[in-house]
Design an enzyme around this catalytic site. Structure first.
Site, PDB file in Angstrom:
ATOM      1  N   ASP A   1       0.860  -1.184   0.000  1.00 32.56           N
ATOM      2  CA  ASP A   1       0.000   0.000   0.000  1.00 32.56           C
ATOM      3  C   ASP A   1       0.897   1.235   0.000  1.00 32.56           C
ATOM      4  O   ASP A   1       1.843   1.325   0.800  1.00 32.56           O
ATOM      5  CB  ASP A   1      -0.900  -0.027   1.242  1.00 32.56           C
ATOM      6  CG  ASP A   1      -1.943   1.072   1.199  1.00 32.56           C
ATOM      7  OD1 ASP A   1      -3.056   0.788   0.739  1.00 32.56           O
ATOM      8  OD2 ASP A   1      -1.656   2.202   1.621  1.00 32.56           O
TER       9      ASP A   1
ATOM     10  N   GLU B   1      -4.913   2.517  -3.859  1.00 33.68           N
ATOM     11  CA  GLU B   1      -3.446   2.505  -3.909  1.00 33.68           C
ATOM     12  C   GLU B   1      -2.872   1.171  -3.443  1.00 33.68           C
ATOM     13  O   GLU B   1      -1.697   1.092  -3.092  1.00 33.68           O
ATOM     14  CB  GLU B   1      -2.893   3.654  -3.052  1.00 33.68           C
ATOM     15  CG  GLU B   1      -3.115   3.519  -1.552  1.00 33.68           C
ATOM     16  CD  GLU B   1      -4.438   4.119  -1.077  1.00 33.68           C
ATOM     17  OE1 GLU B   1      -4.535   4.482   0.092  1.00 33.68           O
ATOM     18  OE2 GLU B   1      -5.378   4.216  -1.895  1.00 33.68           O
TER      19      GLU B   1
ATOM     20  N   ASN C   1      -2.351  12.872  -2.829  1.00 34.06           N
ATOM     21  CA  ASN C   1      -3.401  13.397  -3.717  1.00 34.06           C
ATOM     22  C   ASN C   1      -3.809  14.803  -3.305  1.00 34.06           C
ATOM     23  O   ASN C   1      -4.032  15.684  -4.149  1.00 34.06           O
ATOM     24  CB  ASN C   1      -4.619  12.475  -3.705  1.00 34.06           C
ATOM     25  CG  ASN C   1      -4.436  11.289  -4.624  1.00 34.06           C
ATOM     26  OD1 ASN C   1      -3.649  11.344  -5.562  1.00 34.06           O
ATOM     27  ND2 ASN C   1      -5.168  10.220  -4.376  1.00 34.06           N
TER      28      ASN C   1
END
Length: 607
Positions: free
Chosen positions: A479, A523, A487
């Site tokens: 991850d 992700e 983001n």
């Protein structure tokens, strides 16, 4: 028997044979081809359905996540519990604006108290409180009753919306009311057109006699056309149409697929099948011509054989050779000896492989073997045909120019007149287009690697196959660290670029043909691989971890590095010790979260 009787009997035999070939053989070939066309269309429909359902579910999940984030804020929950409208508006406004900026389809957010009294419309905060009568908003009534989150499509005063309705609770688990997210679907059909290239129609059934719906156009069959990319295309469409019926429009034929969104909303997608229909008609015509030609050849053979009473065998043999050539040009087949060395091939085989007859004869089929095909499939193949059994399967082959093609293969033993086995015969059908569609359905559209759907299908199969030799099965889950913050800092476009870069790195890191990497969601990525021992598996994972950081992608919000990093959970077990795929997935996931707790950018593995 006189010469006249021979001609009569042979003529009757020829007529019966011609009629049988024309009626039976032609129908068989046409039906087989039509079946393939139908399967192609059905596969396309399934792909469209899955793609659009995934698109809509993805949108729903975004707003479920938004609700979880927004209503975990203490200030928002406290002002709502105190029924402080002004304070609530000031607390939620920054979240609302952020969501609005990210998604232009976001229309509004409405908060309703448990007694069905409208608390505030964040998109219209000046609107006064108003009691919402029960039954007017069924989704809100349902959440107020069950305290469970619901999502559905619903008509409102100002349009048709995707609703995400979530219950609200205080920190002390006191029920505070309902948050209704309204997402406009006005651009959905155009989005489908832009993304997939298909014309789409959004149909609405007027179950509530809503005034807004009365303003929408209807086609000649009375269906309410909320949104469509081409109104004229869908003007003749009706829901009761046969599933195989087509729409003729502008000299083209369109097949349709229905995606039911709710009791009152349906997406209809039309895709062009003109070329498929034309090819089917051309195929029927060509088959008729081919069979007619074959019958004509047999007529010549019959005439010569009868006229010369088998004295002119050379001419008969020549005509039969023409028939053989026709089959050779249209059927992919090959003959081999007992060792698998090719002794004969058809012209169709040469055409599909790119090799000449001279290049193929004297070699084995390894000349067209693709490296993606594992050795186990060929071991099983030889085991069956050596036992005089027929082997069938789908095989990926390598074209001479480096391209690939897929064939559906049937291999059977060949015997001489004394029933002694002399070799094997292989008959193939080109199924490349079918396999391309299958590949698209198991590929993540953003990252270009396998998607979660294929992971769920493949993981248990890998475990089962490994149990034969009790191999060491390894599952690595990773991850990206602080990806949400990335983001927020750099934007979702840069975030998508990170996902693509890491997917490319993972794909290039795979060491075996049966190793596979996947995007599991968001992700999160996963790799299924085999290793000789756990230490080598850990070294493989650590190389990937280092390679990700070596990309040196700036990430100022990362708490463990100046660059993008990832946390890993690695589970390695012998196949016979694995209960099932879900169990080993959960173990790996727990190890991943342990790696995050230990400071991120780490690998945690099982003992």
């Amino acid at each position: 028997m006189t010469y006249t009787k021979i001609k009569i009997y042979s003529a009757l035999f020829f007529l019966l044979f011609s009629l049988l070939m024309f009626l039976t053989f032609r129908n068989y070939i046409v039906e087989k081809q039509k079946s393939g066309v139908d399967i192609n269309i059905v596969n396309t429909k399934q792909y469209i359905k899955k793609s659009i359902n995934y698109l809509i579910n993805e949108k729903k999940q975004i707003y479920i996540n938004n609700a979880n984030i927004i209503f975990s804020d203490d200030e928002i929950l406290q002002t709502l519990e105190n029924k402080d409208r002004e304070g609530f508006y000031l607390a939620i406004k920054k979240f609302y604006d952020r969501v609005k900026k990210r998604d232009t389809d976001f229309w509004g957010l409405h908060i309703i108290l448990p007694d069905n009294l409208s608390f505030i419309r964040v998109h219209k905060p000046h609107v006064a409180d108003k009691l919402i009568a029960k039954g007017k908003k069924p989704l809100i009534d349902q959440v107020n009753k069950t305290h469970q989150q619901v999502t559905s499509f619903d008509v409102g005063k100002f349009g048709y919306f995707l609703r995400v309705v979530t219950p609200l609770f205080s920190k002390q688990k006191k029920y505070l009311g309902v948050a209704e997210f309204s997402i406009s679907v006005d651009s959905l059909t155009q989005y489908i057109k832009n993304k997939f290239g298909y014309d789409a129609l959004f149909l609405v059934e007027n179950k509530q006699n809503n005034a807004f719906l009365k303003t929408l156009p209807q086609n000649q069959n009375g269906l309410i056309l909320f949104k469509s990319t081409d109104k004229n295309l869908f003007d003749n469409y009706h829901l009761e149409a046969d599933i195989n019926s087509l729409i003729d429009y502008k000299n083209k034929s369109f097949s349709t697929v229905l995606i039911k969104l709710s009791d009152s909303a349906t997406i209809v997608v039309a895709f062009d099948v003109t070329n498929i229909i034309k090819e089917e008609k051309a195929f029927k015509k060509n088959v008729t011509s081919l069979i007619s030609f074959v019958i004509f050849i047999f007529f010549i053979i019959w005439f010569i054989a009868t006229k010369l009473y088998l004295k002119n065998k050379k001419q008969v043999s020549g005509k039969m050779q023409k028939f053989h050539d026709i089959i050779g040009k249209n059927v992919i087949f090959s003959n081999t000896d007992l060792n698998g060395i090719i002794t004969d091939v058809s012209d169709a085989f040469c055409q599909v492989s790119g090799y000449t007859r001279e290049q193929l004869i004297g070699t084995s089929h390894s000349i067209v073997s693709h490296p993606d095909m594992g050795s186990e499939i060929y071991e099983n193949l030889w085991l069956m045909i050596k036992a005089d059994k027929i082997w069938k399967g789908e095989v990926k082959n390598l074209h001479k120019n480096g391209d690939f093609y897929w064939v559906d293969v049937t291999i059977s033993p060949r015997f001489d007149k004394n029933h002694k086995k002399i070799g094997y015969m292989s008959i193939k059908q080109n199924i490349t287009d079918k396999k391309i569609i299958e590949t698209l359905s198991i590929t993540d559209s953003l990252c270009g690697i396998h998607n979660r759907r294929h992971f769920d299908e493949l993981f248990q199969k890998t475990i089962n196959a490994s149990k034969r030799k009790n191999e060491l099965v390894c599952f690595l889950i990773l991850d990206i660290d602080c990806f949400k913050q990335y983001n927020d800092t750099y934007g979702h476009q840069m975030g998508d670029s990170i996902l693509k870069s890491i997917a490319k790195l993972l794909k290039e890191s795979l060491q075996r043909a049966d190793d596979n990497c996947f995007r599991l969601g968001g992700e999160e990525f996963g790799i299924i691989f085999k290793a000789e021992e756990k230490q080598k598996a850990f070294d493989f994972a650590n190389t990937i971890r280092n390679d990700i950081e070596k990309l040196k992608i700036e990430h100022n919000s990362n708490i463990c590095s100046d660059y993008v990093t990832a946390s890993f959970g690695l589970i390695c077990k012998n196949a016979n010790d694995i209960k099932n795929a879900d169990a080993i997935y959960k173990e790996a996931d727990d190890l991943l979260y342990k790696a995050k707790d230990l400071g991120r950018n780490k690998i945690v593995t099982n003992n």
